[in-house]
Write a protein that holds these residues in place. Sequence first.
Motif, PDB file in Angstrom:
ATOM      1  N   SER A 124      10.882  -3.255  -6.596  1.00  0.00           N
ATOM      2  CA  SER A 124      11.064  -4.395  -6.996  1.00  0.00           C
ATOM      3  C   SER A 124      10.166  -4.546  -7.112  1.00  0.00           C
ATOM      4  N   ALA A 125       9.484  -5.096  -8.103  1.00  0.00           N
ATOM      5  CA  ALA A 125       8.975  -6.595  -9.025  1.00  0.00           C
ATOM      6  C   ALA A 125       7.904  -7.006  -7.448  1.00  0.00           C
ATOM      7  N   ASP A 126       8.670  -7.374  -5.728  1.00  0.00           N
ATOM      8  CA  ASP A 126       7.989  -8.067  -4.820  1.00  0.00           C
ATOM      9  C   ASP A 126       7.984  -6.648  -3.874  1.00  0.00           C
ATOM     10  N   GLY A 127       8.182  -5.656  -4.537  1.00  0.00           N
ATOM     11  CA  GLY A 127       7.844  -4.185  -3.867  1.00  0.00           C
ATOM     12  C   GLY A 127       8.991  -4.161  -2.452  1.00  0.00           C
ATOM     13  N   GLN A 128       9.924  -4.650  -2.303  1.00  0.00           N
ATOM     14  CA  GLN A 128      10.221  -5.152  -1.161  1.00  0.00           C
ATOM     15  C   GLN A 128      12.120  -3.896  -1.556  1.00  0.00           C
ATOM     16  N   VAL A 129      11.787  -3.865  -2.456  1.00  0.00           N
ATOM     17  CA  VAL A 129      13.284  -2.662  -2.754  1.00  0.00           C
ATOM     18  C   VAL A 129      12.986  -1.082  -3.698  1.00  0.00           C
ATOM     19  N   VAL A 130      13.361  -0.046  -2.575  1.00  0.00           N
ATOM     20  CA  VAL A 130      13.327   0.922  -4.033  1.00  0.00           C
ATOM     21  C   VAL A 130      14.624   1.483  -4.590  1.00  0.00           C
ATOM     22  N   VAL A 131      15.380   1.950  -6.022  1.00  0.00           N
ATOM     23  CA  VAL A 131      16.121   2.247  -6.116  1.00  0.00           C
ATOM     24  C   VAL A 131      16.051   3.507  -6.205  1.00  0.00           C
ATOM     25  N   THR A 132      16.763   4.531  -6.241  1.00  0.00           N
ATOM     26  CA  THR A 132      16.632   6.476  -6.320  1.00  0.00           C
ATOM     27  C   THR A 132      18.401   6.303  -7.129  1.00  0.00           C
TER      28      THR A 132
ATOM     29  N   GLU B  82       0.633  -1.442  -0.041  1.00  0.00           N
ATOM     30  CA  GLU B  82      -0.175   0.092  -0.068  1.00  0.00           C
ATOM     31  C   GLU B  82       0.830   1.147   0.329  1.00  0.00           C
ATOM     32  N   LEU B  83       2.485   1.458  -0.183  1.00  0.00           N
ATOM     33  CA  LEU B  83       2.626   2.489  -0.497  1.00  0.00           C
ATOM     34  C   LEU B  83       3.342   3.060  -1.415  1.00  0.00           C
ATOM     35  N   VAL B  84       3.363   4.532  -1.514  1.00  0.00           N
ATOM     36  CA  VAL B  84       3.676   5.068  -2.687  1.00  0.00           C
ATOM     37  C   VAL B  84       4.836   5.857  -2.575  1.00  0.00           C
ATOM     38  N   PHE B  85       5.504   5.891  -3.382  1.00  0.00           N
ATOM     39  CA  PHE B  85       7.000   6.214  -3.518  1.00  0.00           C
ATOM     40  C   PHE B  85       7.432   7.797  -4.140  1.00  0.00           C
ATOM     41  N   SER B  86       7.445   8.683  -3.677  1.00  0.00           N
ATOM     42  CA  SER B  86       8.580   9.625  -4.499  1.00  0.00           C
ATOM     43  C   SER B  86       9.641  10.536  -4.337  1.00  0.00           C
ATOM     44  N   VAL B  87       9.816  11.321  -5.580  1.00  0.00           N
ATOM     45  CA  VAL B  87      10.887  11.687  -5.007  1.00  0.00           C
ATOM     46  C   VAL B  87      10.781  13.227  -5.644  1.00  0.00           C
ATOM     47  N   ASP B  88      11.942  14.207  -5.245  1.00  0.00           N
ATOM     48  CA  ASP B  88      11.481  15.454  -5.453  1.00  0.00           C
ATOM     49  C   ASP B  88      12.888  15.587  -5.730  1.00  0.00           C
ATOM     50  N   THR B  89      12.998  17.076  -7.296  1.00  0.00           N
ATOM     51  CA  THR B  89      14.245  18.157  -7.690  1.00  0.00           C
ATOM     52  C   THR B  89      15.530  18.284  -6.511  1.00  0.00           C
ATOM     53  N   TRP B  90      14.861  18.394  -5.490  1.00  0.00           N
ATOM     54  CA  TRP B  90      15.442  18.814  -4.650  1.00  0.00           C
ATOM     55  C   TRP B  90      16.478  17.711  -3.155  1.00  0.00           C
ATOM     56  N   GLY B  91      15.922  16.175  -3.864  1.00  0.00           N
ATOM     57  CA  GLY B  91      17.432  15.478  -3.438  1.00  0.00           C
ATOM     58  C   GLY B  91      15.630  14.372  -2.471  1.00  0.00           C
TER      59      GLY B  91
ATOM     60  N   ALA C  74      17.095  14.629   1.930  1.00  0.00           N
ATOM     61  CA  ALA C  74      18.857  14.731   1.334  1.00  0.00           C
ATOM     62  C   ALA C  74      19.245  13.191   1.081  1.00  0.00           C
ATOM     63  N   ALA C  75      18.356  12.440   0.561  1.00  0.00           N
ATOM     64  CA  ALA C  75      18.769  10.656  -0.127  1.00  0.00           C
ATOM     65  C   ALA C  75      19.450  11.033  -1.400  1.00  0.00           C
ATOM     66  N   HIS C  76      19.477  12.367  -1.309  1.00  0.00           N
ATOM     67  CA  HIS C  76      20.374  12.805  -2.298  1.00  0.00           C
ATOM     68  C   HIS C  76      20.647  14.166  -2.870  1.00  0.00           C
ATOM     69  N   ASP C  77      21.716  14.527  -3.334  1.00  0.00           N
ATOM     70  CA  ASP C  77      22.333  16.048  -3.335  1.00  0.00           C
ATOM     71  C   ASP C  77      21.713  16.309  -4.704  1.00  0.00           C
ATOM     72  N   GLY C  78      20.665  16.797  -4.530  1.00  0.00           N
ATOM     73  CA  GLY C  78      19.829  17.533  -5.749  1.00  0.00           C
ATOM     74  C   GLY C  78      18.665  16.729  -5.544  1.00  0.00           C
ATOM     75  N   TRP C  79      18.844  16.733  -7.511  1.00  0.00           N
ATOM     76  CA  TRP C  79      17.508  16.036  -8.847  1.00  0.00           C
ATOM     77  C   TRP C  79      17.409  14.953  -8.575  1.00  0.00           C
ATOM     78  N   ILE C  80      16.894  14.226  -7.639  1.00  0.00           N
ATOM     79  CA  ILE C  80      16.347  12.610  -8.000  1.00  0.00           C
ATOM     80  C   ILE C  80      15.749  12.197  -8.987  1.00  0.00           C
ATOM     81  N   ARG C  81      16.820  12.055 -10.309  1.00  0.00           N
ATOM     82  CA  ARG C  81      15.748  11.835 -12.179  1.00  0.00           C
ATOM     83  C   ARG C  81      15.023  10.544 -11.853  1.00  0.00           C
ATOM     84  N   SER C  82      15.401   9.487 -11.126  1.00  0.00           N
ATOM     85  CA  SER C  82      14.714   8.169 -11.640  1.00  0.00           C
ATOM     86  C   SER C  82      14.513   7.533 -10.150  1.00  0.00           C
ATOM     87  N   LEU C  83      13.584   6.982 -10.207  1.00  0.00           N
ATOM     88  CA  LEU C  83      12.973   5.988  -9.008  1.00  0.00           C
ATOM     89  C   LEU C  83      12.696   4.397  -9.543  1.00  0.00           C
TER      90      LEU C  83
END
Length: 364
Positions: free
Chosen positions: A123-131, A82-91, A111-120
């Motif tokens: 995983s197919a099983d919903g257990q891992v998020v990659v940025t 039931e989770l929704v993951f989102s990222v922004d241009t400030w990291g 501060a997951a990243h230093d600035g713009w997170i371009r991609s998210l």
Amino acid sequence: MADAPQSDPTDKPPVPKPTVTFRCDRQLMVARFSTCGRVLAGGGYDATIRRWDLTGEEPAELSRVEGHRGWVSWLEVQPTGELVFSVDTWGRLQAIRGIAAEPQLAWHHDAAHDGWIRSLSVSADGQVVVTAGRDGAVRAWNAADGKLLHEITDHPSEVFAVAIHPDKRSIVTGDLMGVLRRWDVPGGKCAAEVTLPEMHYYERIQDVGGLRLLKFHDGGKTLVVAGGEPRKTGRAIAIPTVHWLDWPGLKIRDSARLGAQNHGFVFDLAWHPDGYWVVVTSGQPGSGQFLLLKPGEKEPFFVSTKMSNCHSLAIHPDGRIAVTSSNRNSQGNGAVRDKEGNYVANYSPVQLFSVEESGDGKSD
């Protein structure tokens, strides 16, 4: 291109029929349906997640989800939760629970990243998020609590696209220079590298990256690489392009070029459960395309140019398609003004389509 049953040549191709159109007063960069299909969630230029309930006769906008500080650049729904993951241009990276009811913040990293997170990617099983993003870093997070699992910080260039393989033992990245890399996880060792030279353009100390989107298909046997083949700097002059690559060898199996150079880049694509690709493109103002493409074919069987620049699409659980675009005459540079001379703010029309059997097989 993709492992799918061959269709009967006598079959009439499906054609999307517009059913509902509504307007978001700010431009949307990405939109996705909730797992249950009741709500369409989108993010864009106002640093919030917008939500619309689609169960009534007319779409009803729900309360906005706050938390982001910059443009919401990408959004994905957990496939098995039931989770929704989102990222922004400030990291910022955040996870929201209950997007279709009463949203609650599950966890976040300012501060997951230093600035713009371009991609998210999820995983197919919903257990891992990659940025991945402009800082050249690639990070994998535990979807349940946001704990950092893996980190690749020595990527040589800005990362435009990232995807995680269904087995969760490989991450693939696409960068500004049009280079694909396969990384082993854990460890972060670069196991393979392939350059797609047409997906990068350089002129007068300007680099234009054309590799914009990565997705796994066929249970991980196919890597889909989408974006464009840039032709000039300064503006979105490119030929929208999709490549299908064998995994793990990263050898191109098939390709499709979907328009002329003014059509720009593939901004989003998804596999429809009825067995074809749904694609949207954006380039020069007013040159957006909404396309349907069968596996193994070079030309789409349906093309619509009725919408302006198309930025995202979403597939409803029942097969309906939502497409977000920008309003016509939008330029973002103050050139478009009303009769009183005031700047006309850009917005995003959202169009919902049902998919029906065509009577003549023609596109619009």
